[in-house]
Design an enzyme around this catalytic site. Structure first.
Site, short mmCIF file in Angstrom:
data_model
loop_
_atom_site.label_atom_id
_atom_site.label_comp_id
_atom_site.label_asym_id
_atom_site.label_seq_id
_atom_site.Cartn_x
_atom_site.Cartn_y
_atom_site.Cartn_z
CG ASP A 79 50.70 39.87 36.62
OD1 ASP A 79 50.17 39.67 37.20
OD2 ASP A 79 50.00 41.92 36.12
CD GLU B 154 52.09 34.97 43.96
OE1 GLU B 154 51.76 35.74 45.14
OE2 GLU B 154 52.36 33.43 44.33
N GLY C 270 49.10 37.77 45.78
CA GLY C 270 49.51 36.99 47.43
C GLY C 270 49.52 35.42 47.78
CG ASP D 36 44.91 44.43 39.23
OD1 ASP D 36 44.93 43.39 39.43
OD2 ASP D 36 44.20 44.29 37.56
#
Ligand code: GLA
Length: 516
Positions: free
Chosen positions: A274, A316, A318, A339
């Site tokens: 992430d 990330e 996009g 999210d």
């Protein structure tokens, strides 16, 4: 004449400056100068220190944080007895910088400001140069981008379960084992769901050698991975390239290779990586790519060493058209959005409009519109069927996000429908897309490896609506067989029309003659 005038004009302020020299307070050290130590500040952004120096009337300084390292003071100046400055902000296009202030009160520095979603309102005590050294942020250099990392993994979109949507950081060894058990006993494993992924919240502290240890909720990672493997499943873990993960646990900053080795030694098969807090350090396409490459390469090498390949999931959101470079950095899937949450508007926004450019999807590399919410209770059965159908039509990874121990027969049936899974997992690996839109209705098409075509009729409206399918929707001249994905019913021709439930879907796989 002209020259003399210019000289006179430039001389005056110089003289005035010279006259003020020695007496002007701006040339002395300010009351703000020095090292200020912050203890027990809120964890995000975790202010640890502020350093201010002034020289010749020019103030410079920074605020050191656990999330972002030193945050430089931009344009620091004293106004109304308060030190004011701007600080770079992030993830917020409307506020690329934010205004901060420092006031000296009773020999302490009161710092106020905001960075992204975190408010800072803390008081620091005076410190020494030695303190500053001890609290200094350790930067690490990012390696250059190397040659693309080839991958044989994920010929079809990965399928499994992840802890985040249901448990967030409240996840532990016992629950992970229980999910592995439920994956098997429910039949989900045999339907194709293979990965059991631990998301954020497993991390403890680094030991003296810098090796990251799990927290007390995960007493023995090696035993846990062995248990999950013994069930015929694979297991995943999570980190971020910043100093902190999204939930504020220790990230891989400065320890990328070491962490990749740790995951490999523990026996993990999958890493979700992430960008959280890393987006401060890696804020452009070049550095973001390199930061993923650094981990992709480290995972590949660690996997080679242990003989267990590690799937690499980029998260990330996009940024920087991730699909165009995700494979090169060793990724097999990459998130295309922020999210998901367990509600129809968010799911629909992502699934219909933010599922990534189909050009980038295919065997060994998939657009990831985020994990499934099916079974979490926030959507109706029709809405969840839309969710599953959209993800399958999109050749999206199918990562369940509910409690596998508590699932209704309806949820299980939806997740194990072998026809919808077959569309998702089709070997051709084409990401389907909308071929026709009419009012609230969308017709999506996805060609399959056996020459058939999956078609989905989505009704995004709040009332049931009719729509007919035509062979042209599938790029065919005529249709000679129709299989309803959700019911399994077969027929030789398309019906005159379908009634599609509100926020619902009809999904079929058709066969027919190609247009000449
Ligand atoms: C980010 C990701 C989520 C989840 C959390 C964990 O928000 O997008 O999927 O991994 O971090 O903190």
């Amino acid at each position: 004449m002209k020259h003399a005038l210019i000289k006179a004009a430039t001389l005056a302020p110089m003289l005035a400056g010279a006259l003020l020299a020695g007496t002007s307070p701006v040339l002395a050290k300010t009351a703000y100068d020095g090292v200020w130590l912050f203890d027990d500040t809120p964890p995000t952004p975790g202010v640890t220190m502020m350093q201010i120096t002034s020289k010749g009337g020019k103030i410079a300084g920074s605020v050191t944080t656990k999330w972002y390292g030193p945050v430089e003071m931009m344009n620091p100046h004293i106004e109304g007895g308060v030190l004011k400055f701007e600080a770079r902000n992030l993830n917020d296009r409307d506020h690329p910088t934010r205004s901060w202030s420092v006031a000296i009160e009773d020999g302490h520095a009161h710092l106020k400001g905001r960075i992204w979603e975190s408010e800072v309102d803390s008081t620091g005590r005076p410190g020494t140069a030695k303190d500053a050294k001890a609290r200094a942020f350790q930067f690490t250099a990012l390696p250059a981008m190397g040659t693309p990392i080839p991958s044989k993994l994920a010929a079809t979109p990965p399928m499994g379960w992840s802890s985040w949507n249901k448990f967030a950081e409240h996840i532990d060894d016992k629950t992970v084992r229980a999910m592995a058990d439920a994956m098997v006993s429910s039949g989900l494993r045999d339907a194709g769901y293979i990965y059991i992924n631990i998301d954020d919240g497993w991390q403890g502290e680094r030991d003296a050698k810098g090796v990251l240890q799990p927290n007390a909720k995960f007493p023995d990672m090696k035993a846990l991975t062995a248990y999950v493997h013994s069930k015929g499943l694979k297991i995943g873990i999570y980190s971020s390239q910043g100093p902190k993960t999204c939930a504020g646990y220790i990230g891989s900053y400065g320890h990328v290779k070491q962490d990749a080795d740790t995951y490999a030694d523990w026996g993990f098969d999958y890493l979700k990586y992430d960008l959280c807090s890393g987006e401060w350090f890696y804020a452009d396409a070049d550095t973001v790519k390199r930061s993923y490459y650094e981990m992709g390469k480290a995972l590949q090498e660690a996997g080679k060493r242990t003989g267990r390949d590690i799937l690499f999931s980029l998260c990330e959101y996009g940024r920087f058209d991730v699909g165009s470079w995700g494979r090169d950095v060793g990724g097999q899937l990459w998130r295309t959005t922020g999210d998901i949450t367990d509600d129809y508007p968010t799911m629909a926004k992502i699934g219909f409009d933010k599922n990534g450019n189909p050009a980038w999807a295919g065997p060994h590399g998939w657009n990831d519109p985020d994990m499934l919410e099916i079974g979490n209770g926030g959507m109706s059965a029709d809405e969840y069927r839309t969710h599953m159908s959209l993800w399958a039509m999109s050749a999206a990874p199918l990562m369940m996000g509910h409690d596998l121990r508590e699932m209704s027969a309806e949820t299980l049936a939806m997740l194990t429908n072998r026809r919808v899974i077959a569309v998702d997992q089709d070997a051709l690996g084409v990401q389907g897309k909308a071929v026709r839109k009419a009012g609230t209705m969308e017709v999506w098409s996805k060609p399959l490896a056996d020459g058939r075509v999956a078609l989905a009729l989505f009704n995004r409206g709040d009332a049931p609506a009719p729509l007919a399918l035509a062979p042209a929707d599938a790029g065919l001249a005529a249709i000679d067989s129709v299989e309803d994905v959700w019911s399994g019913a077969r027929s030789a021709a398309l019906p005159a029309g379908y009634q599609v439930p509100a926020r619902g879907v009809v999904m079929v796989v058709v066969h027919g003659a190609e247009a000449s």
